[in-house]
Design an enzyme around this catalytic site. Structure first.
Site, PDB file in Angstrom:
ATOM      1  N   ARG A   1       0.849  -1.191   0.000  1.00 14.49           N
ATOM      2  CA  ARG A   1       0.000   0.000   0.000  1.00 14.49           C
ATOM      3  C   ARG A   1       0.881   1.237   0.000  1.00 14.49           C
ATOM      4  O   ARG A   1       1.817   1.355   0.802  1.00 14.49           O
ATOM      5  CB  ARG A   1      -0.921   0.000   1.221  1.00 14.49           C
ATOM      6  N   VAL A   2       0.608   2.149  -0.917  1.00 14.65           N
ATOM      7  CA  VAL A   2       1.327   3.427  -0.974  1.00 14.65           C
ATOM      8  C   VAL A   2       0.274   4.527  -0.830  1.00 14.65           C
ATOM      9  O   VAL A   2      -0.432   4.852  -1.783  1.00 14.65           O
ATOM     10  CB  VAL A   2       2.138   3.575  -2.280  1.00 14.65           C
ATOM     11  N   GLY A   3       0.163   5.066   0.367  1.00 12.70           N
ATOM     12  CA  GLY A   3      -0.924   5.989   0.641  1.00 12.70           C
ATOM     13  C   GLY A   3      -0.504   7.200   1.435  1.00 12.70           C
ATOM     14  O   GLY A   3       0.682   7.472   1.609  1.00 12.70           O
ATOM     15  N   SER A   4      -1.492   7.903   1.920  1.00 11.36           N
ATOM     16  CA  SER A   4      -1.246   9.095   2.728  1.00 11.36           C
ATOM     17  C   SER A   4      -1.726   8.847   4.148  1.00 11.36           C
ATOM     18  O   SER A   4      -2.521   7.941   4.407  1.00 11.36           O
ATOM     19  CB  SER A   4      -1.966  10.306   2.133  1.00 11.36           C
TER      20      SER A   4
ATOM     21  N   GLU B   1      -4.257   6.494   9.330  1.00 12.18           N
ATOM     22  CA  GLU B   1      -4.808   6.277   7.996  1.00 12.18           C
ATOM     23  C   GLU B   1      -6.018   5.365   8.141  1.00 12.18           C
ATOM     24  O   GLU B   1      -6.587   5.304   9.220  1.00 12.18           O
ATOM     25  CB  GLU B   1      -3.739   5.756   7.022  1.00 12.18           C
ATOM     26  N   MET B   2      -6.434   4.686   7.099  1.00 12.13           N
ATOM     27  CA  MET B   2      -7.697   3.953   7.188  1.00 12.13           C
ATOM     28  C   MET B   2      -7.661   2.536   6.610  1.00 12.13           C
ATOM     29  O   MET B   2      -8.716   1.918   6.453  1.00 12.13           O
ATOM     30  CB  MET B   2      -8.811   4.753   6.492  1.00 12.13           C
ATOM     31  N   GLU B   3      -6.486   2.006   6.297  1.00 14.61           N
ATOM     32  CA  GLU B   3      -6.464   0.730   5.577  1.00 14.61           C
ATOM     33  C   GLU B   3      -5.459  -0.313   6.049  1.00 14.61           C
ATOM     34  O   GLU B   3      -5.696  -1.514   5.864  1.00 14.61           O
ATOM     35  CB  GLU B   3      -6.207   0.994   4.084  1.00 14.61           C
TER      36      GLU B   3
ATOM     37  N   ASP C   1      -1.048  15.429   5.979  1.00 18.42           N
ATOM     38  CA  ASP C   1      -1.580  16.498   6.824  1.00 18.42           C
ATOM     39  C   ASP C   1      -1.179  16.240   8.271  1.00 18.42           C
ATOM     40  O   ASP C   1      -0.824  15.115   8.632  1.00 18.42           O
ATOM     41  CB  ASP C   1      -3.103  16.576   6.710  1.00 18.42           C
TER      42      ASP C   1
END
Length: 239
Positions: free
Chosen positions: A87-90, A179-181, A204
């Protein structure tokens, strides 16, 4: 094909990079992969397969939250033979020492979601990343001279949480990013015998209210992407 992925058998590589935003998946494919072809587009959740320095790699969006990402991760593993998901996320930072645009490698993921308790007979499940993927990502970051933080994430079910005091608890326990995942993806990988890792860029800061724009989140964060791609090559070398 599945109800959510319309790619034919063999369309995905054994390694899939998964951003939340399908437009980020498109950006990664067009910017970093050679000969990238779109292989799925159901619900505009785009997926692509191409090569990176000669290595076949896929990239596909997973949407927002554990329910969405769990569907895609499960189907990629069980229906398309995917072995590794990165996963590559924020994420959002809660600690004062964690700065905007820093890269975080999530070795573990706490969560307020009950999905892993459901699959683990109502016991606590340690949602952790695969060690080999983690090590390769750290090595890739060092090779590229990119400073990263390695530690725990927090996967939240609510983006707009009413429990703001929980951020103080997260900070006390050293959580690097919210995050959420990640916890969901780690649970799916464990259940179905795959390997998973989450790499996040701080988009953020919950304390300072600093934030990147939607366009920045979609079109930048290249350090994280390069770490993920290079880590795949390192993993191949290490077997």
């Amino acid at each position: 094909m599945t109800p959510h992925i319309n790619a034919p058998a063999g369309a995905f590589a054994d390694v899939v990079l998964m951003p939340g935003d399908p437009l980020r998946a498109k950006y990664i494919a067009e910017t970093f992969l050679e000969n990238a072809e779109q292989v799925t587009n159901v619900r505009n959740m785009f997926g692509y397969t191409g090569t990176y320095k000669g290595r076949r790699i896929s990239v596909m969006g997973h949407g927002m939250g554990i329910p969405s990402c769990s569907i895609y991760a499960k189907e990629l593993i069980t229906e398309y033979g995917v072995k590794k998901i990165i996963r590559v996320g924020s994420c959002g930072a809660v600690r004062q020492d964690v700065k905007l645009r820093e890269v975080i490698i999530g070795v573990g993921a706490c969560t307020d979601s009950k999905v892993n308790r459901i699959r683990f007979k109502d016991n606590d499940f340690a949602a952790i990343a695969d060690f080999d993927l983690t090590l390769a990502a750290v090595q890739a970051a060092k090779a590229k001279g990119i400073n990263v933080r390695v530690g725990n994430l927090y996967s939240a079910d609510l983006f707009y949480t009413p429990d703001v005091e929980m951020f103080d608890v997260m900070e006390k326990y050293g959580i690097l990013g919210v995050e959420m995942e990640a916890a969901g993806i780690y649970g799916v990988a464990a259940e179905f015998g795959a390997k998973a890792l989450t790499i996040c860029t701080v988009s953020d800061h919950i304390r300072t209210h600093e934030q990147t724009t939607a366009e920045e989140r979609q079109l930048t964060f290249n350090d994280m992407i390069e770490i993920a791609l290079e880590s795949v090559l390192i993993g191949d070398q290490q077997g």
